[in-house]
Motif scaffolding. Structure first.
Motif, PDB file in Angstrom:
ATOM      1  N   LYS A 126      13.620 -10.447 -19.653  1.00  0.00           N
ATOM      2  CA  LYS A 126      14.622  -9.956 -18.779  1.00  0.00           C
ATOM      3  C   LYS A 126      14.576  -8.619 -18.173  1.00  0.00           C
ATOM      4  CE  LYS A 126      19.665  -9.799 -17.876  1.00  0.00           C
ATOM      5  NZ  LYS A 126      21.081  -9.799 -18.511  1.00  0.00           N
ATOM      6  N   HIS A 127      14.388  -7.672 -18.908  1.00  0.00           N
ATOM      7  CA  HIS A 127      14.385  -6.185 -18.509  1.00  0.00           C
ATOM      8  C   HIS A 127      13.135  -6.194 -17.488  1.00  0.00           C
ATOM      9  CE1 HIS A 127      14.086  -1.986 -18.304  1.00  0.00           C
ATOM     10  NE2 HIS A 127      12.873  -2.181 -18.520  1.00  0.00           N
ATOM     11  N   ARG A 128      11.925  -6.785 -17.820  1.00  0.00           N
ATOM     12  CA  ARG A 128      10.678  -6.809 -17.131  1.00  0.00           C
ATOM     13  C   ARG A 128      10.676  -7.322 -16.031  1.00  0.00           C
ATOM     14  NH1 ARG A 128       6.381  -3.255 -16.892  1.00  0.00           N
ATOM     15  NH2 ARG A 128       4.818  -3.839 -15.611  1.00  0.00           N
ATOM     16  N   ALA A 129      11.348  -8.729 -15.927  1.00  0.00           N
ATOM     17  CA  ALA A 129      11.510  -9.417 -14.640  1.00  0.00           C
ATOM     18  C   ALA A 129      12.261  -8.522 -13.697  1.00  0.00           C
ATOM     19  CB  ALA A 129      12.192 -10.634 -15.015  1.00  0.00           C
ATOM     20  N   GLN A 130      13.122  -7.595 -14.042  1.00  0.00           N
ATOM     21  CA  GLN A 130      13.996  -6.996 -12.999  1.00  0.00           C
ATOM     22  C   GLN A 130      13.223  -5.651 -12.525  1.00  0.00           C
ATOM     23  OE1 GLN A 130      17.753  -6.612 -15.476  1.00  0.00           O
ATOM     24  NE2 GLN A 130      18.204  -8.577 -14.854  1.00  0.00           N
ATOM     25  N   VAL A 131      12.240  -5.247 -12.923  1.00  0.00           N
ATOM     26  CA  VAL A 131      11.584  -4.173 -12.761  1.00  0.00           C
ATOM     27  C   VAL A 131      11.130  -4.276 -11.106  1.00  0.00           C
ATOM     28  CG1 VAL A 131       9.369  -2.577 -12.943  1.00  0.00           C
ATOM     29  CG2 VAL A 131      10.630  -3.710 -14.767  1.00  0.00           C
ATOM     30  N   ASP A 132      11.233  -3.174 -10.269  1.00  0.00           N
ATOM     31  CA  ASP A 132      11.056  -3.145  -8.878  1.00  0.00           C
ATOM     32  C   ASP A 132       9.812  -3.048  -8.774  1.00  0.00           C
ATOM     33  OD1 ASP A 132      10.891  -2.713  -6.226  1.00  0.00           O
ATOM     34  OD2 ASP A 132      12.397  -1.232  -6.280  1.00  0.00           O
ATOM     35  N   PHE A 133       8.816  -3.834  -8.004  1.00  0.00           N
ATOM     36  CA  PHE A 133       7.615  -3.735  -7.872  1.00  0.00           C
ATOM     37  C   PHE A 133       7.322  -3.494  -6.304  1.00  0.00           C
ATOM     38  CE2 PHE A 133       6.780  -4.914 -11.997  1.00  0.00           C
ATOM     39  CZ  PHE A 133       5.438  -5.159 -12.210  1.00  0.00           C
ATOM     40  N   SER A 134       8.132  -3.010  -5.608  1.00  0.00           N
ATOM     41  CA  SER A 134       8.002  -2.630  -4.151  1.00  0.00           C
ATOM     42  C   SER A 134       7.099  -1.473  -3.968  1.00  0.00           C
ATOM     43  CB  SER A 134       9.304  -2.128  -3.502  1.00  0.00           C
ATOM     44  OG  SER A 134       9.903  -0.991  -4.133  1.00  0.00           O
ATOM     45  N   ILE A 135       6.674  -0.536  -5.108  1.00  0.00           N
ATOM     46  CA  ILE A 135       5.800   0.383  -4.703  1.00  0.00           C
ATOM     47  C   ILE A 135       4.358  -0.336  -4.690  1.00  0.00           C
ATOM     48  CG2 ILE A 135       4.469   2.353  -5.788  1.00  0.00           C
ATOM     49  CD1 ILE A 135       7.295   3.454  -6.432  1.00  0.00           C
ATOM     50  N   LEU A 136       4.341  -1.178  -5.491  1.00  0.00           N
ATOM     51  CA  LEU A 136       2.950  -1.857  -5.881  1.00  0.00           C
ATOM     52  C   LEU A 136       2.682  -2.841  -4.625  1.00  0.00           C
ATOM     53  CD1 LEU A 136       2.159  -3.164  -9.577  1.00  0.00           C
ATOM     54  CD2 LEU A 136       1.067  -1.390  -8.202  1.00  0.00           C
ATOM     55  N   GLU A 137       3.795  -3.337  -4.114  1.00  0.00           N
ATOM     56  CA  GLU A 137       3.593  -4.142  -2.583  1.00  0.00           C
ATOM     57  C   GLU A 137       3.125  -3.214  -1.618  1.00  0.00           C
ATOM     58  OE1 GLU A 137       7.328  -5.914  -2.372  1.00  0.00           O
ATOM     59  OE2 GLU A 137       7.108  -7.449  -3.809  1.00  0.00           O
ATOM     60  N   GLU A 138       3.642  -2.084  -1.741  1.00  0.00           N
ATOM     61  CA  GLU A 138       3.122  -1.123  -0.421  1.00  0.00           C
ATOM     62  C   GLU A 138       1.580  -0.752  -0.676  1.00  0.00           C
ATOM     63  OE1 GLU A 138       5.458   2.147  -0.340  1.00  0.00           O
ATOM     64  OE2 GLU A 138       7.319   1.461   0.272  1.00  0.00           O
ATOM     65  N   VAL A 139       1.455  -0.552  -2.128  1.00  0.00           N
ATOM     66  CA  VAL A 139      -0.210  -0.389  -2.403  1.00  0.00           C
ATOM     67  C   VAL A 139      -0.985  -1.437  -1.981  1.00  0.00           C
ATOM     68  CG1 VAL A 139      -1.830   0.312  -4.180  1.00  0.00           C
ATOM     69  CG2 VAL A 139       0.388   1.351  -4.129  1.00  0.00           C
ATOM     70  N   ARG A 140      -0.659  -2.652  -2.398  1.00  0.00           N
ATOM     71  CA  ARG A 140      -1.462  -3.915  -1.714  1.00  0.00           C
ATOM     72  C   ARG A 140      -1.386  -3.972  -0.395  1.00  0.00           C
ATOM     73  NH1 ARG A 140       2.021  -9.014  -2.260  1.00  0.00           N
ATOM     74  NH2 ARG A 140       2.946  -7.650  -0.499  1.00  0.00           N
ATOM     75  N   ASP A 141      -0.283  -3.719   0.345  1.00  0.00           N
ATOM     76  CA  ASP A 141      -0.573  -4.000   1.872  1.00  0.00           C
ATOM     77  C   ASP A 141      -1.579  -2.602   2.360  1.00  0.00           C
ATOM     78  OD1 ASP A 141       1.245  -6.145   1.758  1.00  0.00           O
ATOM     79  OD2 ASP A 141       2.938  -4.841   2.131  1.00  0.00           O
ATOM     80  N   TYR A 142      -1.463  -1.660   1.648  1.00  0.00           N
ATOM     81  CA  TYR A 142      -2.170  -0.472   2.198  1.00  0.00           C
ATOM     82  C   TYR A 142      -3.896  -0.764   2.037  1.00  0.00           C
ATOM     83  CZ  TYR A 142      -4.706   4.037   1.981  1.00  0.00           C
ATOM     84  OH  TYR A 142      -5.318   5.179   1.796  1.00  0.00           O
ATOM     85  N   LEU A 143      -4.238  -1.430   0.925  1.00  0.00           N
ATOM     86  CA  LEU A 143      -5.457  -1.744   0.468  1.00  0.00           C
ATOM     87  C   LEU A 143      -6.035  -2.907   1.508  1.00  0.00           C
ATOM     88  CD1 LEU A 143      -5.189  -1.679  -3.377  1.00  0.00           C
ATOM     89  CD2 LEU A 143      -6.458   0.107  -1.914  1.00  0.00           C
ATOM     90  N   LYS A 144      -4.918  -3.854   1.422  1.00  0.00           N
ATOM     91  CA  LYS A 144      -5.367  -4.945   2.446  1.00  0.00           C
ATOM     92  C   LYS A 144      -5.547  -4.651   4.002  1.00  0.00           C
ATOM     93  CE  LYS A 144      -3.004  -8.694   1.609  1.00  0.00           C
ATOM     94  NZ  LYS A 144      -1.948  -9.989   1.717  1.00  0.00           N
ATOM     95  N   ARG A 145      -4.945  -3.685   4.299  1.00  0.00           N
ATOM     96  CA  ARG A 145      -5.167  -3.016   5.837  1.00  0.00           C
ATOM     97  C   ARG A 145      -6.721  -2.480   6.051  1.00  0.00           C
ATOM     98  NH1 ARG A 145       0.476  -1.814   5.482  1.00  0.00           N
ATOM     99  NH2 ARG A 145      -0.130   0.289   5.015  1.00  0.00           N
ATOM    100  N   ILE A 146      -6.940  -1.719   4.867  1.00  0.00           N
ATOM    101  CA  ILE A 146      -8.275  -1.005   4.841  1.00  0.00           C
ATOM    102  C   ILE A 146      -9.427  -2.164   4.783  1.00  0.00           C
ATOM    103  CG2 ILE A 146      -9.848   0.471   3.812  1.00  0.00           C
ATOM    104  CD1 ILE A 146      -7.110   2.119   3.107  1.00  0.00           C
ATOM    105  N   VAL A 147      -9.151  -3.203   3.793  1.00  0.00           N
ATOM    106  CA  VAL A 147     -10.153  -4.118   3.640  1.00  0.00           C
ATOM    107  C   VAL A 147     -10.291  -4.882   4.930  1.00  0.00           C
ATOM    108  CG1 VAL A 147     -10.781  -6.159   2.334  1.00  0.00           C
ATOM    109  CG2 VAL A 147     -10.080  -4.144   1.179  1.00  0.00           C
ATOM    110  N   ASN A 148      -9.440  -5.589   5.458  1.00  0.00           N
ATOM    111  CA  ASN A 148      -9.377  -6.039   6.657  1.00  0.00           C
ATOM    112  C   ASN A 148      -9.932  -5.375   7.894  1.00  0.00           C
ATOM    113  OD1 ASN A 148      -8.269  -8.485   5.282  1.00  0.00           O
ATOM    114  ND2 ASN A 148      -6.081  -8.084   6.241  1.00  0.00           N
ATOM    115  N   ALA A 149      -9.698  -4.046   8.003  1.00  0.00           N
ATOM    116  CA  ALA A 149     -10.366  -3.524   8.911  1.00  0.00           C
ATOM    117  C   ALA A 149     -11.880  -3.118   8.619  1.00  0.00           C
ATOM    118  CB  ALA A 149      -9.878  -2.233   9.229  1.00  0.00           C
TER     119      ALA A 149
END
Length: 278
Positions: free
Chosen positions: A92-115
């Motif tokens: 329960k505790h782990r499922a509620q952890v905010d992963f929005s920072i990792l989503e930002e990191v993923r999107d950053y990496l994806k933009r660089i890879v796609n480019a």
């Protein structure tokens, strides 16, 4: 047949527990019971009023019962509630952890890879993208696992009792939750040096234009000298120093370990049993 415990029955159950309470204690009774010979048994816990320490236990029932029946119910009762508390802590505790920072990191990496930015080792970004995406996918599995465990808990509360199969299922939820956490950390730790490269490249003009972080220190905090130690500690905790482990090895090993520890916990709790007494 669904047997929902109403407020009057819950109060009656609490009165049963109070019969074995000392004046300086508070009592709580879990309203999920276990059946022995078609009789429902419940676990009462007695806590010191001045601390959260459990002082004693009792196994009580609405129905007339033998000592042997109550003792037969004690192990599954303690096993269920120990495991449910572990599920609350690990899933329960782990499922509620905010992963929005990792989503930002993923999107950053994806933009660089796609480019396909030139002048950098793009394979480092591709590997880190796969690892971060895997961590996010595993987090979705954690959320689903919590939903399943929560649904089972609600069903048990409705019918007022659980059985051996549900105890086993709860144990598997707990073990899988721990495995998911380990799986989230292991590749991130193995390749944590990648983010040293990613951080060092951050100000290259063709890289920097893809940056869009809520916290400007996000990439700084992903570097190995900051993240590696905590990742290693988490892996050691989740595997008890036995990493690396694959899924089957992990589940089989810690299932045996977990069952052994439930027996050890039961033996300790049995010494604190206030009712019934032989």
């Amino acid at each position: 047949m669904v047997i929902t415990m109403n407020e009057a029955e819950q109060q009656r159950l609490l009165e049963l527990g109070k019969q074995h309470k000392k004046f300086y204690e508070d009592v709580s009774i879990n309203i999920e019971g276990y059946k022995v010979n078609h009789r429902l048994f419940f676990l009462a816990m007695y806590m010191n009023k001045f601390s959260d320490n459990t002082k004693a236990y009792a196994v009580v029932s609405f129905e007339k019962h033998s000592y042997e029946e109550a003792m037969e119910a004690m192990y599954p009762l303690t096993s269920y509630f120990v495991t449910w508390n572990n599920v609350l802590d690990s899933i329960k505790h782990r499922a509620q952890v905010d992963f929005s920072i990792l989503e930002e990191v993923r999107d950053y990496l994806k933009r660089i890879v796609n480019a396909q930015v030139s002048g950098i080792d793009i394979s480092v970004y591709e590997r880190s993208l796969r690892i971060i995406q895997s961590m996010l996918d595993l987090q979705e599995e954690m959320k689903q696992l919590w939903q399943e465990a929560d649904k089972m808990d609600k069903n048990i509360r409705e019918k007022v009792f659980f059985d051996d199969q549900e105890i086993e299922q709860l144990i598997m939820y707990n073990l899988k939750g721990n495995w998911i956490q380990y799986a989230q950390f292991k590749d991130r730790y193995d390749y944590c040096d990648d983010f040293d490269v990613i951080y060092d490249n951050r100000n290259i003009p063709e890289v920097k234009k893809h940056e869009s972080f809520t916290n400007k220190k996000t990439l700084f905090n992903m570097r190995s000298n900051i993240a590696a130690d905590q990742l290693k500690k988490s892996i050691d905790r989740l595997t008890e120093g036995k990493a690396p482990m694959d899924y089957e090895t992990y589940m089989e090993h810690f299932y045996v370990v977990y069952k052994e520890r439930l027996v050890e916990s039961y033996e300790r709790d049995k010494k604190m049993l206030r009712y019934p007494l032989s």
